[in-house]
Design a protein around this motif. Sequence first.
Motif, PDB file in Angstrom:
ATOM      1  N   LEU A  70      29.107  38.095  12.715  1.00  0.00           N
ATOM      2  CA  LEU A  70      29.270  37.704  14.117  1.00  0.00           C
ATOM      3  C   LEU A  70      29.817  38.872  14.919  1.00  0.00           C
ATOM      4  O   LEU A  70      30.637  39.647  14.435  1.00  0.00           O
ATOM      5  CB  LEU A  70      30.245  36.525  14.231  1.00  0.00           C
ATOM      6  N   THR A  71      29.365  38.976  16.158  1.00  0.00           N
ATOM      7  CA  THR A  71      29.958  39.952  17.065  1.00  0.00           C
ATOM      8  C   THR A  71      30.909  39.202  18.000  1.00  0.00           C
ATOM      9  O   THR A  71      30.604  38.095  18.451  1.00  0.00           O
ATOM     10  CB  THR A  71      28.900  40.692  17.903  1.00  0.00           C
ATOM     11  N   LEU A  95      40.644  27.904  19.307  1.00  0.00           N
ATOM     12  CA  LEU A  95      39.341  27.911  19.974  1.00  0.00           C
ATOM     13  C   LEU A  95      38.411  28.943  19.346  1.00  0.00           C
ATOM     14  O   LEU A  95      37.219  28.684  19.128  1.00  0.00           O
ATOM     15  CB  LEU A  95      39.508  28.186  21.471  1.00  0.00           C
ATOM     16  N   LEU A  96      38.954  30.102  19.045  1.00  0.00           N
ATOM     17  CA  LEU A  96      38.155  31.159  18.422  1.00  0.00           C
ATOM     18  C   LEU A  96      37.712  30.745  17.018  1.00  0.00           C
ATOM     19  O   LEU A  96      36.558  30.978  16.631  1.00  0.00           O
ATOM     20  CB  LEU A  96      38.960  32.455  18.388  1.00  0.00           C
ATOM     21  N   ASP A  97      38.589  30.104  16.270  1.00  0.00           N
ATOM     22  CA  ASP A  97      38.225  29.624  14.929  1.00  0.00           C
ATOM     23  C   ASP A  97      37.080  28.620  14.997  1.00  0.00           C
ATOM     24  O   ASP A  97      36.159  28.651  14.169  1.00  0.00           O
ATOM     25  CB  ASP A  97      39.429  28.991  14.232  1.00  0.00           C
ATOM     26  N   ASN A  98      37.126  27.729  15.965  1.00  0.00           N
ATOM     27  CA  ASN A  98      36.032  26.764  16.137  1.00  0.00           C
ATOM     28  C   ASN A  98      34.721  27.482  16.452  1.00  0.00           C
ATOM     29  O   ASN A  98      33.666  27.118  15.932  1.00  0.00           O
ATOM     30  CB  ASN A  98      36.352  25.754  17.239  1.00  0.00           C
ATOM     31  N   ALA A  99      34.805  28.483  17.318  1.00  0.00           N
ATOM     32  CA  ALA A  99      33.593  29.240  17.658  1.00  0.00           C
ATOM     33  C   ALA A  99      33.044  29.932  16.414  1.00  0.00           C
ATOM     34  O   ALA A  99      31.829  29.928  16.177  1.00  0.00           O
ATOM     35  CB  ALA A  99      33.892  30.256  18.755  1.00  0.00           C
ATOM     36  N   ILE A 100      33.910  30.499  15.591  1.00  0.00           N
ATOM     37  CA  ILE A 100      33.464  31.167  14.363  1.00  0.00           C
ATOM     38  C   ILE A 100      32.816  30.154  13.423  1.00  0.00           C
ATOM     39  O   ILE A 100      31.760  30.410  12.846  1.00  0.00           O
ATOM     40  CB  ILE A 100      34.641  31.889  13.682  1.00  0.00           C
ATOM     41  N   ASP A 101      33.443  29.001  13.282  1.00  0.00           N
ATOM     42  CA  ASP A 101      32.922  27.972  12.368  1.00  0.00           C
ATOM     43  C   ASP A 101      31.543  27.474  12.781  1.00  0.00           C
ATOM     44  O   ASP A 101      30.706  27.190  11.924  1.00  0.00           O
ATOM     45  CB  ASP A 101      33.875  26.774  12.298  1.00  0.00           C
ATOM     46  N   PHE A 102      31.289  27.351  14.077  1.00  0.00           N
ATOM     47  CA  PHE A 102      30.068  26.700  14.533  1.00  0.00           C
ATOM     48  C   PHE A 102      29.039  27.635  15.147  1.00  0.00           C
ATOM     49  O   PHE A 102      28.030  27.178  15.688  1.00  0.00           O
ATOM     50  CB  PHE A 102      30.424  25.561  15.500  1.00  0.00           C
ATOM     51  N   THR A 103      29.270  28.924  15.065  1.00  0.00           N
ATOM     52  CA  THR A 103      28.279  29.897  15.519  1.00  0.00           C
ATOM     53  C   THR A 103      27.444  30.313  14.319  1.00  0.00           C
ATOM     54  O   THR A 103      27.989  30.613  13.257  1.00  0.00           O
ATOM     55  CB  THR A 103      28.975  31.134  16.137  1.00  0.00           C
ATOM     56  N   PRO A 104      26.125  30.313  14.464  1.00  0.00           N
ATOM     57  CA  PRO A 104      25.274  30.677  13.324  1.00  0.00           C
ATOM     58  C   PRO A 104      25.435  32.147  12.930  1.00  0.00           C
ATOM     59  O   PRO A 104      25.861  32.977  13.746  1.00  0.00           O
ATOM     60  CB  PRO A 104      23.858  30.397  13.826  1.00  0.00           C
ATOM     61  N   ARG A 105      25.092  32.442  11.681  1.00  0.00           N
ATOM     62  CA  ARG A 105      25.144  33.828  11.189  1.00  0.00           C
ATOM     63  C   ARG A 105      24.428  34.754  12.171  1.00  0.00           C
ATOM     64  O   ARG A 105      23.386  34.412  12.693  1.00  0.00           O
ATOM     65  CB  ARG A 105      24.477  33.941   9.829  1.00  0.00           C
ATOM     66  N   SER A 110      32.129  35.362  22.813  1.00  0.00           N
ATOM     67  CA  SER A 110      32.862  36.133  23.818  1.00  0.00           C
ATOM     68  C   SER A 110      34.195  35.445  24.100  1.00  0.00           C
ATOM     69  O   SER A 110      34.288  34.216  24.141  1.00  0.00           O
ATOM     70  CB  SER A 110      32.052  36.296  25.109  1.00  0.00           C
ATOM     71  N   LEU A 111      35.216  36.256  24.270  1.00  0.00           N
ATOM     72  CA  LEU A 111      36.569  35.819  24.591  1.00  0.00           C
ATOM     73  C   LEU A 111      36.963  36.574  25.851  1.00  0.00           C
ATOM     74  O   LEU A 111      36.983  37.804  25.860  1.00  0.00           O
ATOM     75  CB  LEU A 111      37.504  36.146  23.420  1.00  0.00           C
ATOM     76  N   ARG A 112      37.218  35.824  26.919  1.00  0.00           N
ATOM     77  CA  ARG A 112      37.475  36.463  28.217  1.00  0.00           C
ATOM     78  C   ARG A 112      38.706  35.862  28.894  1.00  0.00           C
ATOM     79  O   ARG A 112      39.023  34.686  28.681  1.00  0.00           O
ATOM     80  CB  ARG A 112      36.277  36.291  29.144  1.00  0.00           C
ATOM     81  N   ALA A 113      39.313  36.668  29.741  1.00  0.00           N
ATOM     82  CA  ALA A 113      40.429  36.206  30.568  1.00  0.00           C
ATOM     83  C   ALA A 113      40.246  36.797  31.964  1.00  0.00           C
ATOM     84  O   ALA A 113      39.828  37.943  32.113  1.00  0.00           O
ATOM     85  CB  ALA A 113      41.764  36.648  29.979  1.00  0.00           C
ATOM     86  N   PHE A 122      41.089  31.377  30.657  1.00  0.00           N
ATOM     87  CA  PHE A 122      40.574  31.901  29.396  1.00  0.00           C
ATOM     88  C   PHE A 122      39.288  31.156  29.068  1.00  0.00           C
ATOM     89  O   PHE A 122      39.216  29.945  29.233  1.00  0.00           O
ATOM     90  CB  PHE A 122      41.577  31.675  28.255  1.00  0.00           C
ATOM     91  N   THR A 123      38.292  31.898  28.578  1.00  0.00           N
ATOM     92  CA  THR A 123      37.054  31.251  28.142  1.00  0.00           C
ATOM     93  C   THR A 123      36.668  31.796  26.770  1.00  0.00           C
ATOM     94  O   THR A 123      36.820  32.981  26.491  1.00  0.00           O
ATOM     95  CB  THR A 123      35.888  31.475  29.122  1.00  0.00           C
ATOM     96  N   VAL A 124      36.189  30.891  25.938  1.00  0.00           N
ATOM     97  CA  VAL A 124      35.615  31.240  24.648  1.00  0.00           C
ATOM     98  C   VAL A 124      34.201  30.670  24.671  1.00  0.00           C
ATOM     99  O   VAL A 124      34.022  29.464  24.819  1.00  0.00           O
ATOM    100  CB  VAL A 124      36.418  30.638  23.469  1.00  0.00           C
ATOM    101  N   CYS A 125      33.216  31.537  24.567  1.00  0.00           N
ATOM    102  CA  CYS A 125      31.809  31.102  24.589  1.00  0.00           C
ATOM    103  C   CYS A 125      31.121  31.630  23.330  1.00  0.00           C
ATOM    104  O   CYS A 125      31.459  32.706  22.836  1.00  0.00           O
ATOM    105  CB  CYS A 125      31.094  31.676  25.810  1.00  0.00           C
ATOM    106  N   ASP A 126      30.144  30.858  22.849  1.00  0.00           N
ATOM    107  CA  ASP A 126      29.370  31.298  21.696  1.00  0.00           C
ATOM    108  C   ASP A 126      27.941  30.803  21.842  1.00  0.00           C
ATOM    109  O   ASP A 126      27.644  30.011  22.742  1.00  0.00           O
ATOM    110  CB  ASP A 126      29.991  30.820  20.387  1.00  0.00           C
ATOM    111  N   ASN A 127      27.078  31.272  20.965  1.00  0.00           N
ATOM    112  CA  ASN A 127      25.684  30.847  21.025  1.00  0.00           C
ATOM    113  C   ASN A 127      25.379  29.814  19.927  1.00  0.00           C
ATOM    114  O   ASN A 127      24.249  29.691  19.476  1.00  0.00           O
ATOM    115  CB  ASN A 127      24.724  32.015  20.969  1.00  0.00           C
ATOM    116  N   GLY A 128      26.390  29.039  19.556  1.00  0.00           N
ATOM    117  CA  GLY A 128      26.188  27.938  18.609  1.00  0.00           C
ATOM    118  C   GLY A 128      25.531  26.746  19.289  1.00  0.00           C
ATOM    119  O   GLY A 128      25.270  26.759  20.499  1.00  0.00           O
TER     120      GLY A 128
END
Length: 133
Positions: A70-71, A95-105, A110-113, A122-128
């Motif tokens: 993951l990037t 929040l970041l752990d959830n994104a890691i768990d549910f984002t595909p290989r 992205s983690l932004r403030a 604060f936002t945590v976004c992923d492509n899951g």
Amino acid sequence: MSNEDEFFAEMHPQIAQVIGIAVMQLLVEKLLQQAKLENRQEVVTTSIPVDVLFRQLEDDRSVMLAAKNLTLECDAGQLVIEADAGLLSQALGNLLDNAIDFTPRGGHISLRAREQDAHTVFTVCDNGAGIPD
């Protein structure tokens, strides 16, 4: 089978073991941190450079990010906020752990403030896949 495929096939058990140990270590650290936070008598705020906090969150999860290829893109600019470092780190870490768990290989997180109306957003976004309706 290529040399690279053979190498990864041989390394797979060792890699799985290292990842398993890292996951267990992270879980134990989270439980100890949770117990420590729950036993505190008050919230203590300090000045926190958000980019430093983001780097620490990324470093703490580097094994898990690498395991899933993951990037993680962090963007906080030069933002400095007044907050309880432990509580903020725990909240964003969850929040970041959830994104890691549910984002595909091979996915992207992205983690932004940013500042908005005298607050920090604060936002945590992923492509899951996201949470189903």
